[in-house]
Design a protein around this motif. Structure first.
Motif, PDB file in Angstrom:
ATOM      1  N   PRO A 239      42.966  45.678  25.162  1.00  0.00           N
ATOM      2  CA  PRO A 239      44.205  46.359  24.779  1.00  0.00           C
ATOM      3  C   PRO A 239      45.117  46.493  25.996  1.00  0.00           C
ATOM      4  CG  PRO A 239      42.297  47.501  23.902  1.00  0.00           C
ATOM      5  CD  PRO A 239      41.760  46.467  24.840  1.00  0.00           C
ATOM      6  N   ALA A 240      46.412  46.451  25.765  1.00  0.00           N
ATOM      7  CA  ALA A 240      47.367  46.438  26.875  1.00  0.00           C
ATOM      8  C   ALA A 240      47.181  47.624  27.816  1.00  0.00           C
ATOM      9  CB  ALA A 240      48.789  46.407  26.319  1.00  0.00           C
ATOM     10  N   ALA A 241      46.945  48.812  27.260  1.00  0.00           N
ATOM     11  CA  ALA A 241      46.810  49.999  28.116  1.00  0.00           C
ATOM     12  C   ALA A 241      45.576  49.900  29.004  1.00  0.00           C
ATOM     13  CB  ALA A 241      46.735  51.253  27.248  1.00  0.00           C
ATOM     14  N   LEU A 242      44.480  49.397  28.472  1.00  0.00           N
ATOM     15  CA  LEU A 242      43.261  49.261  29.267  1.00  0.00           C
ATOM     16  C   LEU A 242      43.430  48.172  30.325  1.00  0.00           C
ATOM     17  CD1 LEU A 242      40.325  49.969  29.849  1.00  0.00           C
ATOM     18  CD2 LEU A 242      39.647  48.433  27.990  1.00  0.00           C
ATOM     19  N   ALA A 243      44.036  47.052  29.950  1.00  0.00           N
ATOM     20  CA  ALA A 243      44.280  45.987  30.922  1.00  0.00           C
ATOM     21  C   ALA A 243      45.151  46.482  32.071  1.00  0.00           C
ATOM     22  CB  ALA A 243      44.934  44.792  30.238  1.00  0.00           C
ATOM     23  N   ALA A 244      46.116  47.344  31.737  1.00  0.00           N
ATOM     24  CA  ALA A 244      47.006  47.884  32.776  1.00  0.00           C
ATOM     25  C   ALA A 244      46.257  48.792  33.741  1.00  0.00           C
ATOM     26  CB  ALA A 244      48.160  48.639  32.121  1.00  0.00           C
ATOM     27  N   CYS A 245      45.161  49.394  33.297  1.00  0.00           N
ATOM     28  CA  CYS A 245      44.327  50.209  34.194  1.00  0.00           C
ATOM     29  C   CYS A 245      43.415  49.337  35.043  1.00  0.00           C
ATOM     30  CB  CYS A 245      43.469  51.181  33.383  1.00  0.00           C
ATOM     31  SG  CYS A 245      44.367  52.531  32.628  1.00  0.00           S
ATOM     32  N   VAL A 246      42.873  48.285  34.433  1.00  0.00           N
ATOM     33  CA  VAL A 246      41.883  47.457  35.118  1.00  0.00           C
ATOM     34  C   VAL A 246      42.522  46.547  36.163  1.00  0.00           C
ATOM     35  CG1 VAL A 246      40.205  45.591  34.797  1.00  0.00           C
ATOM     36  CG2 VAL A 246      40.270  47.505  33.184  1.00  0.00           C
ATOM     37  N   GLU A 247      43.663  45.945  35.818  1.00  0.00           N
ATOM     38  CA  GLU A 247      44.235  44.907  36.690  1.00  0.00           C
ATOM     39  C   GLU A 247      44.503  45.384  38.119  1.00  0.00           C
ATOM     40  OE1 GLU A 247      47.488  41.285  36.474  1.00  0.00           O
ATOM     41  OE2 GLU A 247      47.665  42.978  35.086  1.00  0.00           O
ATOM     42  N   PRO A 248      45.162  46.529  38.341  1.00  0.00           N
ATOM     43  CA  PRO A 248      45.384  46.947  39.730  1.00  0.00           C
ATOM     44  C   PRO A 248      44.092  47.291  40.463  1.00  0.00           C
ATOM     45  CG  PRO A 248      46.141  48.634  38.198  1.00  0.00           C
ATOM     46  CD  PRO A 248      45.839  47.425  37.383  1.00  0.00           C
ATOM     47  N   LEU A 249      43.076  47.745  39.738  1.00  0.00           N
ATOM     48  CA  LEU A 249      41.800  48.042  40.389  1.00  0.00           C
ATOM     49  C   LEU A 249      41.165  46.776  40.952  1.00  0.00           C
ATOM     50  CD1 LEU A 249      40.265  50.591  37.845  1.00  0.00           C
ATOM     51  CD2 LEU A 249      41.098  51.095  40.155  1.00  0.00           C
ATOM     52  N   LEU A 250      41.349  45.644  40.279  1.00  0.00           N
ATOM     53  CA  LEU A 250      40.734  44.396  40.730  1.00  0.00           C
ATOM     54  C   LEU A 250      41.250  43.970  42.101  1.00  0.00           C
ATOM     55  CD1 LEU A 250      40.682  42.391  37.374  1.00  0.00           C
ATOM     56  CD2 LEU A 250      38.739  43.431  38.562  1.00  0.00           C
ATOM     57  N   ALA A 251      42.451  44.407  42.466  1.00  0.00           N
ATOM     58  CA  ALA A 251      42.979  44.081  43.800  1.00  0.00           C
ATOM     59  C   ALA A 251      42.128  44.692  44.901  1.00  0.00           C
ATOM     60  CB  ALA A 251      44.423  44.556  43.917  1.00  0.00           C
ATOM     61  N   LEU A 252      41.378  45.742  44.574  1.00  0.00           N
ATOM     62  CA  LEU A 252      40.550  46.417  45.575  1.00  0.00           C
ATOM     63  C   LEU A 252      39.305  45.619  45.944  1.00  0.00           C
ATOM     64  CD1 LEU A 252      40.733  50.095  44.242  1.00  0.00           C
ATOM     65  CD2 LEU A 252      42.195  48.953  45.920  1.00  0.00           C
ATOM     66  N   ARG A 253      39.038  44.519  45.237  1.00  0.00           N
ATOM     67  CA  ARG A 253      37.893  43.678  45.590  1.00  0.00           C
ATOM     68  C   ARG A 253      38.028  43.083  46.989  1.00  0.00           C
ATOM     69  NH1 ARG A 253      37.819  39.703  40.482  1.00  0.00           N
ATOM     70  NH2 ARG A 253      40.042  39.784  41.025  1.00  0.00           N
ATOM     71  N   ARG A 262      36.009  51.663  48.734  1.00  0.00           N
ATOM     72  CA  ARG A 262      34.799  51.822  49.551  1.00  0.00           C
ATOM     73  C   ARG A 262      33.587  52.162  48.690  1.00  0.00           C
ATOM     74  NH1 ARG A 262      38.651  53.727  53.314  1.00  0.00           N
ATOM     75  NH2 ARG A 262      38.474  55.904  52.695  1.00  0.00           N
ATOM     76  N   ALA A 263      33.780  53.017  47.693  1.00  0.00           N
ATOM     77  CA  ALA A 263      32.662  53.328  46.799  1.00  0.00           C
ATOM     78  C   ALA A 263      32.218  52.080  46.052  1.00  0.00           C
ATOM     79  CB  ALA A 263      33.060  54.423  45.811  1.00  0.00           C
ATOM     80  N   PHE A 264      33.189  51.280  45.597  1.00  0.00           N
ATOM     81  CA  PHE A 264      32.857  50.040  44.892  1.00  0.00           C
ATOM     82  C   PHE A 264      32.099  49.076  45.800  1.00  0.00           C
ATOM     83  CE2 PHE A 264      34.301  45.592  44.692  1.00  0.00           C
ATOM     84  CZ  PHE A 264      33.572  45.185  43.578  1.00  0.00           C
ATOM     85  N   HIS A 265      32.621  48.836  46.993  1.00  0.00           N
ATOM     86  CA  HIS A 265      31.980  47.862  47.881  1.00  0.00           C
ATOM     87  C   HIS A 265      30.595  48.334  48.331  1.00  0.00           C
ATOM     88  CE1 HIS A 265      35.004  44.783  48.155  1.00  0.00           C
ATOM     89  NE2 HIS A 265      35.942  45.697  48.341  1.00  0.00           N
ATOM     90  N   ALA A 266      30.442  49.637  48.516  1.00  0.00           N
ATOM     91  CA  ALA A 266      29.109  50.157  48.837  1.00  0.00           C
ATOM     92  C   ALA A 266      28.135  49.866  47.701  1.00  0.00           C
ATOM     93  CB  ALA A 266      29.179  51.664  49.109  1.00  0.00           C
ATOM     94  N   ALA A 267      28.571  50.118  46.469  1.00  0.00           N
ATOM     95  CA  ALA A 267      27.719  49.866  45.308  1.00  0.00           C
ATOM     96  C   ALA A 267      27.413  48.380  45.169  1.00  0.00           C
ATOM     97  CB  ALA A 267      28.402  50.383  44.039  1.00  0.00           C
ATOM     98  N   ASP A 268      28.409  47.537  45.385  1.00  0.00           N
ATOM     99  CA  ASP A 268      28.238  46.095  45.219  1.00  0.00           C
ATOM    100  C   ASP A 268      27.246  45.523  46.228  1.00  0.00           C
ATOM    101  OD1 ASP A 268      28.908  43.480  44.156  1.00  0.00           O
ATOM    102  OD2 ASP A 268      30.106  43.158  45.946  1.00  0.00           O
TER     103      ASP A 268
END
Length: 316
Positions: A239-253, A262-268
Motif C-alpha cells: 500500500p502507498a502509505a506503507l511503501a512511503a514508510c519503508v522506502e526512506p528507511l532502506l537508505a539507512l542500509r 546503528r540498531a539495524f546494522h548491529a542486528a544485521d
C-alpha cells in the motif's frame, strides 16, 4: 515513521558494549527459531511464518510499533518454548490467562538479557499472543524471500563456503527485525522503524538469487541499478502509505549515523555471525554434549530403567 525512543543511548557512533554482550546469548537462542518447524506450517520455519505474518499485518494497516513489540515478545518466549506459542497453548485447553502465564515464565528466563524498558514492553504485549494471529495474505515478495536461500560466507576470488541447510532470506530478515527491536532501546532507536528496516532490507532478493559479496563484486557497475530496480518492484506490492514508510528507511542500509541505522546494522552483523557460529557448533556437536551437558536422559519416573537399558546395550 514512529516516534524516536525516549532514552537516546548509544548515540554518536557509540557501541553499547554492555547491552550487546548481555543480549548476545538471547539472540543466539532466538535465531534457532529459523530451524524450528511444527505440524501445519507447510514446512516453513517459525521464523518464516512470523516474517510472513508480520508483512500480512503491515499490509492490512497494522501499526509497525505494536507489531514489532508483539513479534519480539513472541520470539523471546519462543526461544525456550520453540513451537509452543499462545494459540497452541489455547488449543491444548489452557485459558488465555494460563497461556499468558506460561509465555511470561519463558520470557522471565531472559530478563537479565534485555533492557528493563524493552522487557516491560514485551510483557505488556503477551496478552495479544494468547489469541489466534492474523493469517491474511502477505505480499508476494514475502513468500519469495522465504524460498530464496542465503549465500552464506563468500569472498571475491575464492570458492564459496557451502553449509547445509542454508537459511532463507525470510529467516534472516525476521531475525534482523526482531534483534533490532531488542537492541533499539540501547541505541535510542524507535522499535517500529528498526523492525520495518529489518523486514525490508533484502527486498531485492525476492527476484535476485543470493551469490553473496563475491557475486555482488562480479555484478560490478550494474549492481546499484539492479538493486534499485528490484526494490522498486517489491515496494509496488505494498500500500502507498506503507511503501512511503519503508522506502526512506532502506537508505539507512548504507549509513550508520542515526540510532535506527546503528540498531539495524548491529542486528544485521550479529545475525550473520551467529548464523555461521551455529553451523560451526552443529559440525562440532558430540553425543556427550547431549547426554551430559543437556541431560538427554533426564530425570523422570522411569529414568532408572532408561539408564539400565543404555548400560546393557553399551550405548550409555
Amino acid at each position: 515513521m514512529t516516534q524516536a525512543a525516549a532514552r537516546p543511548a548509544g548515540r554518536d557512533g557509540e557501541v553499547p558494549r554492555g547491552s550487546l554482550r548481555a543480549a548476545a546469548p538471547l539472540l543466539r537462542e532466538i535465531g534457532d527459531l529459523k530451524r524450528v518447524r511444527r505440524a501445519g506450517g507447510g514446512g516453513a520455519s517459525m521464523a518464516e511464518r512470523a516474517f510472513c505474518r508480520s508483512w500480512a499485518e503491515l499490509v492490512r494497516g497494522g501499526d509497525p510499533g505494536r507489531i514489532a513489540v508483539r513479534e519480539c515478545a513472541a520470539a523471546v518466549a519462543g526461544a525456550r518454548l520453540a513451537g509452543i506459542d499462545g494459540p497452541v497453548l489455547r488449543r491444548c485447553g489452557l485459558t488465555a490467562d494460563e497461556a499468558v502465564a506460561v509465555l511470561e515464565r519463558s520470557l522471565a528466563q531472559h530478563t537479565g538479557r534485555m533492557d528493563p524498558v524493552t522487557s516491560g514492553r514485551l510483557r505488556e504485549a503477551l496478552p495479544d499472543l494468547a489469541e489466534e494471529p492474523y493469517e491474511g495474505p502477505a505480499p508476494g515478495f514475502a513468500a519469495a524471500l522465504c524460498s530464496q536461500p542465503r549465500a552464506g560466507a563468500t569472498c571475491p576470488g575464492r570458492p564459496r563456503l557451502m553449509v547445509e541447510p542454508p537459511e532463507s532470506h525470510g529467516d534472516h530478515c525476521w531475525a534482523v527485525a526482531v534483534y533490532g527491536v531488542l537492541l533499539a532501546e540501547a541505541f535510542g532507536a524507535a522499535p517500529g522503524d528498526v523492525f520495518l528496516l529489518g523486514l525490508a532490507h533484502h527486498l531485492h532478493n525476492s527476484v535476485l538469487p543470493d551469490a553473496g559479496f563475491a557475486g555482488e563484486e562480479l555484478l560490478g557497475e550494474h549492481l546499484p541499478a539492479v538493486l534499485a530496480r528490484l526494490t522498486r518492484q517489491a515496494l509496488a506490492d505494498l500500500p502507498a502509505a506503507l511503501a512511503a514508510c519503508v522506502e526512506p528507511l532502506l537508505a539507512l542500509r548504507e549509513r550508520a549515523d542515526t540510532p535506527v541505522a546503528r540498531a539495524f546494522h548491529a542486528a544485521d552483523v550479529l545475525d550473520r555471525v551467529l548464523q555461521v557460529r551455529h553451523h560451526a557448533r552443529a559440525a562440532a556437536f558430540t553425543a556427550e554434549q547431549a547426554l551430559e551437558d543437556l541431560d538427554l536422559v533426564h530425570p523422570c519416573a522411569v529414568s532408572g530403567f532408561h539408564r539400565a537399558v543404555l548400560d546393557a546395550a553399551g550405548t550409555a
